[in-house]
Design a protein around this motif. Structure first.
Motif, PDB file in Angstrom:
ATOM      1  N   PRO A 299       0.850  -0.928  -0.257  1.00  0.00           N
ATOM      2  CA  PRO A 299       0.211   0.563   0.040  1.00  0.00           C
ATOM      3  C   PRO A 299       0.873   1.876  -0.113  1.00  0.00           C
ATOM      4  N   GLY A 300       0.620   1.907  -1.011  1.00  0.00           N
ATOM      5  CA  GLY A 300       1.229   3.220  -1.285  1.00  0.00           C
ATOM      6  C   GLY A 300       2.498   3.209  -2.393  1.00  0.00           C
ATOM      7  N   ALA A 301       2.406   2.209  -3.052  1.00  0.00           N
ATOM      8  CA  ALA A 301       3.836   2.028  -3.666  1.00  0.00           C
ATOM      9  C   ALA A 301       3.171   2.801  -5.202  1.00  0.00           C
TER      10      ALA A 301
ATOM     11  N   GLU B  76      -1.184   3.101  -8.587  1.00  0.00           N
ATOM     12  CA  GLU B  76      -0.720   3.284  -7.106  1.00  0.00           C
ATOM     13  C   GLU B  76      -1.773   1.926  -5.823  1.00  0.00           C
ATOM     14  N   SER B  77      -0.886   1.220  -5.136  1.00  0.00           N
ATOM     15  CA  SER B  77      -0.970   0.220  -4.639  1.00  0.00           C
ATOM     16  C   SER B  77      -2.015   0.892  -3.417  1.00  0.00           C
ATOM     17  N   VAL B  78      -3.515   0.191  -3.005  1.00  0.00           N
ATOM     18  CA  VAL B  78      -4.206   0.533  -1.774  1.00  0.00           C
ATOM     19  C   VAL B  78      -4.172  -0.653  -1.469  1.00  0.00           C
TER      20      VAL B  78
ATOM     21  N   LEU C 268      -5.340   1.202  -7.636  1.00  0.00           N
ATOM     22  CA  LEU C 268      -5.432   2.334  -8.111  1.00  0.00           C
ATOM     23  C   LEU C 268      -5.241   2.982  -9.101  1.00  0.00           C
ATOM     24  N   VAL C 269      -6.405   2.870 -10.215  1.00  0.00           N
ATOM     25  CA  VAL C 269      -5.575   3.505 -11.558  1.00  0.00           C
ATOM     26  C   VAL C 269      -6.340   4.670 -11.984  1.00  0.00           C
TER      27      VAL C 269
ATOM     28  N   GLU D  86     -10.224   3.993 -12.435  1.00  0.00           N
ATOM     29  CA  GLU D  86     -10.863   3.107 -11.864  1.00  0.00           C
ATOM     30  C   GLU D  86     -10.052   2.102 -10.756  1.00  0.00           C
ATOM     31  N   MET D  87     -10.359   1.248 -10.448  1.00  0.00           N
ATOM     32  CA  MET D  87     -10.004   0.410  -9.299  1.00  0.00           C
ATOM     33  C   MET D  87     -10.030  -1.217  -9.070  1.00  0.00           C
TER      34      MET D  87
END
Length: 217
Positions: free
Chosen positions: A24-26, A61-63, A68-69, A98-99
């Motif tokens: 997450p956060g990457a 983005e990794s969540v 999350l794109v 989009e997720m």
């Protein structure tokens, strides 16, 4: 949305998220130019021609629950003016976000103990997009974004006057184009006068024929 057939990493609209590593956060930024897929636009109105270049800029983005794109697509759309029917083109810029969820995570990012097989779980999944072996397919998201960014009633210019309703001439080519207005009451009288003239001509022809017959006798 249920998982479909396995994604092909060779498809230019399929992206790999393994570099993010479920951290997450990457973040990962990508830029790619792809050929427009079929039916990218509003059918029979305006759209990006199949095979035309589409420039993509993506932020991955990794969540907790997935990736999350966020992105922007740029391309040239082509269509037809709805007023004068002339071809037109416009530079298109469509933004989207989009997720793509991990298949084993719920909508809060928690790992599922078991795949949901009840009706409620299935209904929730219908509205979600999923990663497949760390891959996601952007085509559906891209198509939705482009359709929303395109004008529903494209015109070649805001003040396009369109076509003449009587003869179909393009009014922009001849600003002074017009047709003389005829009062329908006068038109009816003119038609009556024409009928009378035709009747008189028939009578005169009959009279002349009678004279010729007498002369022959």
């Amino acid at each position: 949305m249920a998982l479909n057939a396995r994604l092909d990493h060779r498809n230019p609209l399929v992206f790999d998220t393994h570099e993010l590593g479920r951290r997450p956060g990457a973040l990962q930024r990508l830029a790619r130019t792809v050929d427009a897929p079929k039916d990218l636009g509003i059918q029979d109105v305006i759209g990006v021609p199949e095979g035309a270049p589409v420039e993509l800029e993506l932020r991955l983005e990794s969540v907790m629950e997935g990736v999350l794109v966020t992105g922007t697509a740029r391309a040239r759309a082509e269509g037809e003016c709805v007023r004068c029917l002339e071809p037109l083109g416009l530079e298109l810029e469509a933004d989207f976000q989009e997720m793509f969820s991990y298949p084993d995570a719920d909508d809060r990012g928690r790992v599922k103990a078991e795949p949901a097989d009840d009706a409620e779980g299935s209904a929730e999944d219908e509205d979600r997009l999923f990663l497949e072996d760390g891959l996601f397919d952007l085509e559906t998201v891209l198509r939705d974004a482009v359709v929303l960014a395109l004008p529903m009633q494209p015109v070649c210019q805001d003040d396009c006057p369109g076509l003449c309703s009587e003869c179909g001439a393009r009014l922009a080519d001849d600003p002074d184009h017009h047709h003389d207005a005829v009062d329908i009451r006068w038109a009816a009288l003119q038609g009556l006068a024409g009928s009378l003239e035709d009747g008189e001509k028939d009578e005169m022809s009959g009279a002349e024929a009678g004279v010729d017959e007498k002369q022959e006798k």
